[in-house]
Design an enzyme around this catalytic site. Structure first.
Site, PDB file in Angstrom:
ATOM      1  N   VAL A 163      11.446   0.328   0.270  1.00  0.00           N
ATOM      2  CA  VAL A 163      12.754   0.890  -0.068  1.00  0.00           C
ATOM      3  C   VAL A 163      12.722   1.516  -1.460  1.00  0.00           C
ATOM      4  O   VAL A 163      13.232   2.621  -1.675  1.00  0.00           O
ATOM      5  CB  VAL A 163      13.848  -0.186   0.024  1.00  0.00           C
ATOM      6  CG1 VAL A 163      15.208   0.385  -0.361  1.00  0.00           C
ATOM      7  CG2 VAL A 163      13.898  -0.752   1.439  1.00  0.00           C
ATOM      8  N   TYR A 164      12.106   0.819  -2.424  1.00  0.00           N
ATOM      9  CA  TYR A 164      11.994   1.366  -3.777  1.00  0.00           C
ATOM     10  C   TYR A 164      11.225   2.677  -3.760  1.00  0.00           C
ATOM     11  O   TYR A 164      11.648   3.663  -4.369  1.00  0.00           O
ATOM     12  CB  TYR A 164      11.298   0.352  -4.678  1.00  0.00           C
ATOM     13  CG  TYR A 164      11.085   0.832  -6.091  1.00  0.00           C
ATOM     14  CD1 TYR A 164      12.123   0.795  -7.021  1.00  0.00           C
ATOM     15  CD2 TYR A 164       9.850   1.335  -6.503  1.00  0.00           C
ATOM     16  CE1 TYR A 164      11.938   1.226  -8.318  1.00  0.00           C
ATOM     17  CE2 TYR A 164       9.660   1.770  -7.802  1.00  0.00           C
ATOM     18  CZ  TYR A 164      10.698   1.726  -8.707  1.00  0.00           C
ATOM     19  OH  TYR A 164      10.505   2.169  -9.986  1.00  0.00           O
ATOM     20  N   ALA A 165      10.070   2.702  -3.070  1.00  0.00           N
ATOM     21  CA  ALA A 165       9.271   3.921  -3.015  1.00  0.00           C
ATOM     22  C   ALA A 165      10.046   5.061  -2.376  1.00  0.00           C
ATOM     23  O   ALA A 165       9.984   6.214  -2.837  1.00  0.00           O
ATOM     24  CB  ALA A 165       7.968   3.668  -2.260  1.00  0.00           C
ATOM     25  N   SER A 167      13.302   5.434  -2.361  1.00  0.00           N
ATOM     26  CA  SER A 167      14.355   5.882  -3.275  1.00  0.00           C
ATOM     27  C   SER A 167      13.804   6.757  -4.382  1.00  0.00           C
ATOM     28  O   SER A 167      14.419   7.742  -4.783  1.00  0.00           O
ATOM     29  CB  SER A 167      15.082   4.668  -3.867  1.00  0.00           C
ATOM     30  OG  SER A 167      14.261   3.970  -4.796  1.00  0.00           O
TER      31      SER A 167
END
Length: 292
Positions: A163-165, A167
């Site tokens: 999810v971080y990547a 975003s």
């Protein structure tokens, strides 16, 4: 195609920083004050830390106009209202989209609220804030800057960072596309810089392991490089050099070969196995695990 001149500093300028109460945001704020900014606008959801930094800066720089606002970047309406208040006092010449959150766990272990909030803070907030400020910044007719802190994770897939990547990949693509759009505008004086570092020891990535030839970087080192790139109007910066090497290798190697290197040689795919993160002060268990 209009291009603005480089800036030597932010002296006498108005600077807005998100995620300003700690970590890289705090360093950016102190750098702006040291360089003689006229007006410094600090946004953060952590009110106690935000107030502490505001008091310190006001005491040390009595001529500096410091404005602090506890803005929840997950709320588009708060962004709109806070941006309107900023513009009522004058248009910022420098916007630093620094705020970020990370949830370091397998995708199926996420709660829906964590997915949504990560995308809201890391991706939508820079977009919505820039949407509010960019027309006025463009109309200034003088050099202006937008610096967005993305991540090297935007270029390399990594377990426990899905999810971080995602975003940060979206933030990077958006930011650099806006740069290209502005270059088409005759007389444009706004330059956009996208900054993509690997792990930085702010506490946000506590527990992350260093990769081969890629140490956990010091916040001052990273913010200094980002600041210099912003002043110069550099388009896209990856840091350190191994991030650029990784991007190249991932592009030219067959995927099974790259996966083997990333897992067993470079250590990229194992770097988040022991992630713990830093607690988001004042948040509940549904929020992402760590904030910048």
């Amino acid at each position: 195609m209009g291009l603005s001149q480089g800036l030597a500093s932010v002296q006498s300028l108005t600077v807005l920083i998100t995620g300003a109460a700690q970590g890289m945001g705090e360093i950016f704020a102190r750098r702006a004050a040291q360089e003689g900014a006229k007006r410094l606008i600090l946004w953060d959801i952590n009110e106690p830390l935000l107030q502490r930094l505001t008091d310190q800066l006001r005491d040390r720089y009595p001529r500096l106009q410091v404005e602090a606002a506890p803005v929840d970047l997950c709320d588009p309406e708060q962004i709109r209202r806070a941006a309107a208040q900023v513009l009522a006092g004058g248009t910022p010449q420098v916007l630093i989209n620094n705020a970020g959150v990370v949830t370091g766990k397998p995708f199926i272990a996420h709660e829906a609220t964590q997915v949504v909030q990560t995308m809201q803070v890391n991706t939508l907030a820079p977009m919505l804030l820039s949407l509010e400020l960019l027309p006025a910044m463009s109309a200034l007719g003088e050099p202006a800057r937008i610096l967005t802190i993305a991540s090297a994770a935007a270029f390399v897939s990594n377990p426990n960072m899905s999810v971080y990547a995602a975003s940060k990949a979206a933030a990077m693509s958006w930011s650099d596309s806006v740069r290209l759009e502005l270059q088409r505008v005759p007389g444009n004086q706004v330059r956009v810089t996208t900054f993509c570092p690997t792990y930085v020891s702010t506490g946000m990535f506590a527990g992350a392991k260093k990769m081969l030839l890629t140490p956990i970087m010091k916040p001052v080192e990273v913010t200094n490089r980002a600041w210099e790139a912003m002043l110069a109007g550099s388009p896209l910066v990856l840091m350190p050099w191994t991030a650029r090497l990784g991007q190249f290798l991932r592009g030219v190697l067959p995927r099974p070969v790259w996966d083997f290197l990333a897992q067993h040689v470079l250590g990229i795919y194992r770097s988040m196995d022991q992630f713990s993160g830093r607690d988001a002060v004042g948040s509940n268990d549904r929020r992402p695990d760590a904030v910048r």
